[in-house]
Design an enzyme around this catalytic site. Sequence first.
Site, PDB file in Angstrom:
ATOM      1  N   SER A  38       0.833  -1.193   0.000  1.00  0.00           N
ATOM      2  CA  SER A  38       0.000   0.000   0.000  1.00  0.00           C
ATOM      3  C   SER A  38       0.876   1.254   0.000  1.00  0.00           C
ATOM      4  O   SER A  38       1.723   1.420  -0.865  1.00  0.00           O
ATOM      5  CB  SER A  38      -0.955  -0.049   1.195  1.00  0.00           C
ATOM      6  OG  SER A  38      -1.999   0.879   1.064  1.00  0.00           O
ATOM      7  N   ASP A 184      -5.940  -3.616  -2.318  1.00  0.00           N
ATOM      8  CA  ASP A 184      -4.864  -3.268  -1.392  1.00  0.00           C
ATOM      9  C   ASP A 184      -4.176  -4.495  -0.810  1.00  0.00           C
ATOM     10  O   ASP A 184      -4.820  -5.414  -0.313  1.00  0.00           O
ATOM     11  CB  ASP A 184      -5.462  -2.434  -0.253  1.00  0.00           C
ATOM     12  CG  ASP A 184      -4.423  -1.686   0.543  1.00  0.00           C
ATOM     13  OD1 ASP A 184      -3.574  -2.346   1.158  1.00  0.00           O
ATOM     14  OD2 ASP A 184      -4.456  -0.434   0.543  1.00  0.00           O
TER      15      ASP A 184
END
Length: 307
Positions: A38, A184
Amino acid sequence: MRIDGVFSGGGIKALSLIGAVEAAEDKGLSFERVAGTSAGALMAALVKAGYRASELKEIIDGLDFRKFLDKSHTFLPVPFTNWLKLYWKLGLFKGDYLENWVAALLANRGIVTFADIPEGSLKIIASDISRGRLIVLPDDLEEYGLLPERFPIARAVRMSCSLPYFFYPIKLFNRVGQKSYIVDGGVLSNFPMWLFQRKDRIPVRPVLGFQLSSYLNDHIPAHYVKNAFDLFRALFETMMQAHDNRYIDAYDARDIIFMPVKQVSVIDFQLSSEAKNELYQFGYERAEQFLQGWINEKTYPSYKNRA
């Protein structure tokens, strides 16, 4: 000293990573291989591109984070549009601005695809929620019929940063045409220390982790949920903090800088300049304190001979 670095995710909290990297630079550390999830993937990519912490602070100080919240144009009422986006697009924001912004920064250093950096020097974590598995980029791209040497690093970062329901997921298709939604990496591994550090072997170089949470789950503050927004924030902060920390033991913790940022949420896109500076300084102070002893420990002969 050359080291390998691993950066955790944490949304806006990742500004503390910049301060921590600056402390590492001041101690004479440089990165050979980097990995992240991320916002940590974004940090890893920019570090590998050669950006120093001072440059990143200057870039961030002049950036309006609200530009990352790029909505598609519509004439429909906003509340109704948001529900449509969640239903059909599986997210509120396109994520195009983020990807283009990263691509421009990398292009300034002559980097576009994974072929433009040394092989194996950058690892990015994402989650294939259609197949229920974690993927490592660029290693697993061939399973989707994609050539790593032609795949843009900015797109890999975008994939790793795709918070579910927040940014649109990325669609990939495997060799038989089956569609996968990529979101993610923090869904499955927000702190991929395991990429470079294994207990069954001595690493070629010291591995240093940059973790945006506390050591041990019982140090994680409680989340007070009063509405849907609080629930959304608590969900993702729990996801990013609790999973990997459960498997960090005292052995791993010796090589991790823990930076438990509490004053902002992962999706606080309206930080003031003062708040940004506080995050930089917090990361710097935590890293400086940690590195004083860590560097002495890692300069013993077994590492010197391998580096």
